[in-house]
Design an enzyme around this catalytic site. Structure first.
Site, PDB file in Angstrom:
ATOM      1  N   SER A 146      -2.755  -6.014  -3.764  1.00 33.94           N
ATOM      2  CA  SER A 146      -1.638  -5.134  -4.096  1.00 33.94           C
ATOM      3  C   SER A 146      -2.088  -3.690  -3.959  1.00 33.94           C
ATOM      4  CB  SER A 146      -1.171  -5.392  -5.535  1.00 33.94           C
ATOM      5  OG  SER A 146      -0.266  -4.402  -5.982  1.00 33.94           O
ATOM      6  N   TYR A 159      -2.899  -6.811 -14.488  1.00 35.00           N
ATOM      7  CA  TYR A 159      -2.576  -7.195 -13.108  1.00 35.00           C
ATOM      8  C   TYR A 159      -3.328  -6.322 -12.119  1.00 35.00           C
ATOM      9  CZ  TYR A 159       0.149  -7.731  -8.820  1.00 35.00           C
ATOM     10  OH  TYR A 159       0.540  -7.942  -7.519  1.00 35.00           O
TER      11      TYR A 159
END
Length: 261
Positions: A146, A159
Site C-alpha cells: 500500500s 495497517y
C-alpha cells in the site's frame, strides 16, 4: 512482453491469494485473459467457484478454487500442498485487510489476524515458493502492499506498519532473486475500488483519484519486470513524494489532521 512471452516466463499457472474480490479478483481476470491457468485462494468458496467457472468458459483456462482461511497458522502449508503437482510460475500474494481509526480502539484479535494475513502469509509463501521458482529458472512474485507502507500513517498505524513489512520484504527479495531470473514486484496502490475499503467504513466518494481494481492489476502486470516497487497511482505517488520531502514531524501532523477531518 506479449501474452505468449508472459506465459512462458510466468506461466503456465499463477497462484492468486485474496482472489474473491477487489484487486485479487482483478489479477485473476487479467491473468486468465492472458492465457494462464490459475489457482485461486480465499475464504469464500462460492465466489471463487463462480469466478472460476466464468474464467474457464470465457478464456479456456483451467482454474482451481482453494478455500483457505489465511489467518490460520497452517494456511501457507495448505497452499504449498495444494499446488505441489503444479508448475506455478507466478505467485500473487495479494490477500490482506486493514482497519482505520485510533489504534487504542482496534480489536486485539482483529489486529492479530491482520498480522497473520498481511505479514505472515506473504513471508512464508515466498519462502515456500522460491525454491520451486529457482528450479524453473524463471518466474515472478507480486506482493500487494500500500502507499501507506511509505510512512507511518496516523489513524491507520497497525495497517500501515503491516504493509511496511510487505514493502521491505519485497524490496529485499527483489535484490536476492534477480540473479535467479525471478522478478519481484511490490505493488503499492492508492485508493482503489474494493469491498475491503467499504468494510473499513471508508466512503470511496470522498477520496480523490480512485482507481478501478482492473486498472491496478493490469498496470502491475505490465510492470512486473520493473521492480522493486510499483505505485499504481500517479496522484498518490506525487502526494507521498511531497509528504516524504517534508520534515517527518510536519508530515505526520498534517496527515493526522486530515484523517481527523
Amino acid at each position: 512482453m506479449d501474452n505468449v512471452d508472459f506465459k512462458d516466463k510466468y506461466g503456465p499457472v499463477a497462484l492468486v491469494t485474496g482472489a474473491s474480490s477487489g484487486i485479487g479478483k482483478a489479477f485473476a481476470d487479467v491473468l486468465a485473459a492472458m492465457g494462464l491457468d490459475l489457482v485461486l485462494v480465499a475464504r469464500r468458496l462460492d465466489r471463487l467457484e463462480k469466478s472460476a467457472a466464468k474464467l474457464s468458459q470465457e478464456h479456456g483456462v483451467q482454474v482451481r478454487s482453494v478455500q483457505i482461511d489465511l489467518s490460520a497458522p497452517t494456511a501457507t502449508q495448505q497452499m504449498l500442498d495444494a499446488t505441489g503437482a503444479l508448475e506455478i510460475g507466478l505467485v500473487v500474494s495479494n490477500a490482506g485487510f486493514g482497519m482505520k481509526g485510533a489504534h487504542a480502539d482496534n480489536d486485539p484479535q482483529a489486529m492479530a489476524e491482520m498480522l497473520m494475513v498481511n505479514c505472515h502469509v506473504p513471508m512464508q509463501l515466498a519462502h515456500g515458493f522460491i525454491p520451486r521458482l529457482r528450479r524453473r529458472g524463471r518466474g515472478g512474485i507480486i506482493f500487494t502492499s500500500s502507499v501507506e507502507a511509505l510512512m507511518g500513517c496516523p489513524y491507520s498505524a497497525a495497517y500501515s506498519a503491516s504493509k511496511a513489512l510487505v514493502k521491505s520484504l519485497g524490496e529485499g527479495l527483489w535484490a536476492e532473486l534477480q540473479p535467479d531470473g525471478i522478478d519481484v514486484l511490490t505493488l503499492c496502490p492508492g485508493a482503489t475500488e474494493s469491498e475491503a475499503a467499504a468494510n473499513q467504513g471508508i466512503d470511496m466518494s470522498t477520496l480523490p483519484e480512485v482507481m478501478s481494481a482492473e486498472e491496478v492489476a493490469r498496470l502491475t502486470l505490465e510492470n512486473l519486470a520493473n521492480g522493486p516497487v510499483f505505485i499504481s497511482s500517479e496522484y498518490y505517488r506525487a502526494t507521498f513524494e511531497t509528504l516524504l520531502a517534508m520534515p517527518r514531524r510536519d508530515a505526520l501532523m498534517a496527515m493526522a489532521g486530515q484523517m481527523r477531518r
